[in-house]
Design a protein around this motif. Structure first.
Motif, short mmCIF file in Angstrom:
data_model
loop_
_atom_site.label_atom_id
_atom_site.label_comp_id
_atom_site.label_asym_id
_atom_site.label_seq_id
_atom_site.Cartn_x
_atom_site.Cartn_y
_atom_site.Cartn_z
N GLN A 142 0.81 -1.22 0.00
CA GLN A 142 0.00 0.00 0.00
C GLN A 142 0.84 1.27 0.00
O GLN A 142 0.41 2.30 0.49
CB GLN A 142 -0.94 0.00 1.20
CG GLN A 142 -2.15 -0.91 1.00
CD GLN A 142 -3.24 -0.67 2.03
OE1 GLN A 142 -2.97 -0.57 3.21
NE2 GLN A 142 -4.47 -0.58 1.57
N ASP A 143 2.02 1.18 -0.55
CA ASP A 143 2.89 2.35 -0.64
C ASP A 143 3.18 2.61 -2.12
O ASP A 143 3.37 1.67 -2.90
CB ASP A 143 4.17 2.08 0.14
CG ASP A 143 5.01 3.33 0.32
OD1 ASP A 143 5.10 3.81 1.46
OD2 ASP A 143 5.59 3.82 -0.68
N SER A 178 7.67 -5.12 -4.22
CA SER A 178 8.33 -4.74 -2.97
C SER A 178 9.67 -5.49 -2.85
O SER A 178 10.70 -5.01 -3.31
CB SER A 178 7.41 -5.03 -1.78
OG SER A 178 7.08 -6.42 -1.71
N VAL A 179 9.65 -6.69 -2.30
CA VAL A 179 10.89 -7.46 -2.17
C VAL A 179 11.40 -7.96 -3.52
O VAL A 179 12.55 -8.40 -3.62
CB VAL A 179 10.72 -8.64 -1.19
CG1 VAL A 179 10.45 -8.14 0.22
CG2 VAL A 179 9.61 -9.59 -1.65
N ALA A 226 11.35 -2.46 1.77
CA ALA A 226 10.40 -3.54 2.06
C ALA A 226 10.97 -4.49 3.11
O ALA A 226 10.28 -4.88 4.06
CB ALA A 226 10.05 -4.29 0.78
N VAL A 227 12.22 -4.87 2.96
CA VAL A 227 12.83 -5.80 3.92
C VAL A 227 12.94 -5.15 5.29
O VAL A 227 12.71 -5.80 6.32
CB VAL A 227 14.21 -6.27 3.42
CG1 VAL A 227 14.94 -7.06 4.50
CG2 VAL A 227 14.05 -7.12 2.17
N ASP A 237 3.51 -8.67 -5.13
CA ASP A 237 4.51 -8.53 -6.19
C ASP A 237 4.17 -9.38 -7.42
O ASP A 237 3.73 -10.53 -7.29
CB ASP A 237 5.88 -8.95 -5.68
CG ASP A 237 6.43 -8.01 -4.62
OD1 ASP A 237 5.62 -7.47 -3.84
OD2 ASP A 237 7.65 -7.82 -4.56
N GLY A 238 4.44 -8.82 -8.57
CA GLY A 238 4.23 -9.55 -9.82
C GLY A 238 4.36 -8.59 -10.99
O GLY A 238 4.81 -7.45 -10.85
N THR A 239 3.98 -9.06 -12.18
CA THR A 239 4.02 -8.22 -13.38
C THR A 239 2.69 -8.30 -14.11
O THR A 239 1.93 -9.26 -13.96
CB THR A 239 5.15 -8.68 -14.33
OG1 THR A 239 4.84 -9.99 -14.83
CG2 THR A 239 6.49 -8.69 -13.63
N ASN A 240 2.43 -7.28 -14.91
CA ASN A 240 1.19 -7.24 -15.69
C ASN A 240 1.39 -7.58 -17.16
O ASN A 240 0.42 -7.90 -17.84
CB ASN A 240 0.55 -5.84 -15.60
CG ASN A 240 -0.22 -5.64 -14.30
OD1 ASN A 240 -0.34 -6.57 -13.50
ND2 ASN A 240 -0.74 -4.44 -14.10
#
Length: 387
Positions: A98-99, A106-107, A118-119, A143-146
């Motif tokens: 949420q940032d 994030s990681v 994130a860590v 986390d992921g990609t679109n």
């Protein structure tokens, strides 16, 4: 009373279902959050509501926190406040989604500075565990990609592994890392922890303090969740559940609402695998969008109890005999007989024996708690994750 019912009662008395602090606040969909009167404004008020749930059910002694939604200056004081109300602080849930910095992850983000941020948050969550006495750190990554080609999928796994290792090495002797998975959303092309196999692979590499969390809403339609549960139990890698229910995707409805038979099948494997007493964490993870918060949580705890009671009443000897003889219909009938058993009288009797009202929902409505908190919690900012 039969021996089976006596044994079921004994197991049910020991069963505990953790409630999530965020379920007491305002929640909704990505389109709208509907505010309700009496919603907690602080983590302290969330614990007051959780104490009422435990008072009426006798089965919800711990409360999960979500950081930073439940951020306070003094976590030891919050833990003491919980203990005064007959509760304990449970799982610490991290938030790396949420940032604005986490738009690309994030990681697993391609920028090392974002990964460091994130860590550091995850390590701060372990500090909170130390202060509250919590034993579990829950990790779910958005986390992921679109799009194909957006990032190197293999490198993202390397970044994930590196981050998990740093946090794992920070854990105390009696602390665990629980890694959750979700096959899509908010990432739509690849998700970095999309399934139980990916989570299991990372946990296996990390060591015994890393285990997998099964969220019952995080699977593709038709997925045999009870098989996943059985496999993870067999491998000693099932750390916990996030109980909810779904019709289409990650609906986060009350557990057992969409498919109570599925919940029974899951609990049957839990009972079969001895997980009621093995340290597996049973937690609700739900968004009560339009229904009243506290009654919905009470009902969810009751739904888990009912599915568990039915699973405890399965005639294991008859089932094993039918399976050994290859009698397909007889084996299925044993399970169906247990599922169709009305266990509500058994649970009502159990509650009365424990000094509780046999109907926790009715007891809540008679308690006047809803009216009390609506009158007292005026002003301030209601808790919720916004939309």
């Amino acid at each position: 009373m039969t021996d089976a019912k006596a044994a079921a009662k004994a197991a049910l008395r020991a069963q505990a279902v953790e409630t999530p602090s965020w379920a007491y606040g305002n929640s909704g969909t990505r389109f709208k959050v509907f505010a309700q009167p009496g919603v907690p404004r602080t983590p302290w008020e969330k614990l007051d509501d959780a104490a009422k749930v435990h008072e009426l059910t006798g089965a919800a002694p711990t409360v999960a926190l979500h950081i930073p939604w439940d951020e306070v200056d003094d976590y030891a004081a919050l833990a003491a406040y919980a203990e005064e109300r007959g509760l304990r602080l449970g799982t610490i849930n991290s938030n790396t989604f949420q940032d604005d910095d986490y738009r690309l992850g994030s990681v697993c983000h391609p920028d090392a500075k974002v990964r460091r941020k994130a860590v550091d948050h995850l390590l701060a969550c372990v500090d909170i565990m130390d202060a509250t006495g919590s034993g579990d750190l829950k990790l779910w990554f958005a986390d992921g990609t679109n799009y194909p080609g957006q990032d190197d999928v293999r490198e993202r796994q390397d970044r994930l592994s590196e981050a998990l290792r740093e946090v794992y090495d920070r854990l105390g002797e009696n602390q665990r890392m629980l890694l959750e998975y979700k096959f899509f959303e908010p990432a739509f092309y690849t998700t970095d922890v999309p399934d139980w196999g990916t989570a299991y692979a990372h946990c296996l590499k990390l060591g015994p303090k890393a285990q997998v969390v099964v969220d019952t809403g995080h699977h593709a339609p038709g997925t045999n969740i009870e098989f996943i549960v059985a496999t993870l139990l067999r491998e000693g890698k099932l750390g916990g559940f996030d109980f909810n229910s779904r019709f289409y995707a990650d609906d986060d409805l009350m557990v057992g609402a969409a498919d109570p038979f599925q919940l029974f099948r899951i609990m049957d494997e839990v009972v079969r695998g001895g997980a009621l007493t093995s340290g597996v964490a049973f937690m609700l993870d739900q968004c009560h969008n339009i229904e009243a918060k506290i009654p919905a949580i009470i009902r969810s705890v009751m739904n888990v109890q009912e599915a568990t009671a039915k699973a405890l009443l399965v005639d294991r000897e008859a089932l094993a005999a039918a399976q050994r003889s290859g009698d397909v219909l007889a084996a299925n009938a044993v399970l169906m007989d247990a599922y169709h058993t009305d266990v509500r009288p058994l649970l009502a009797e159990l509650r009365e024996e424990s000094g509780l009202d046999p109907d926790p929902v009715a007891a809540y409505h008679r308690s006047g708690w809803a009216q009390k908190i609506a009158e007292e919690r005026v002003g301030g900012e209601q808790a919720g994750w916004g939309a």
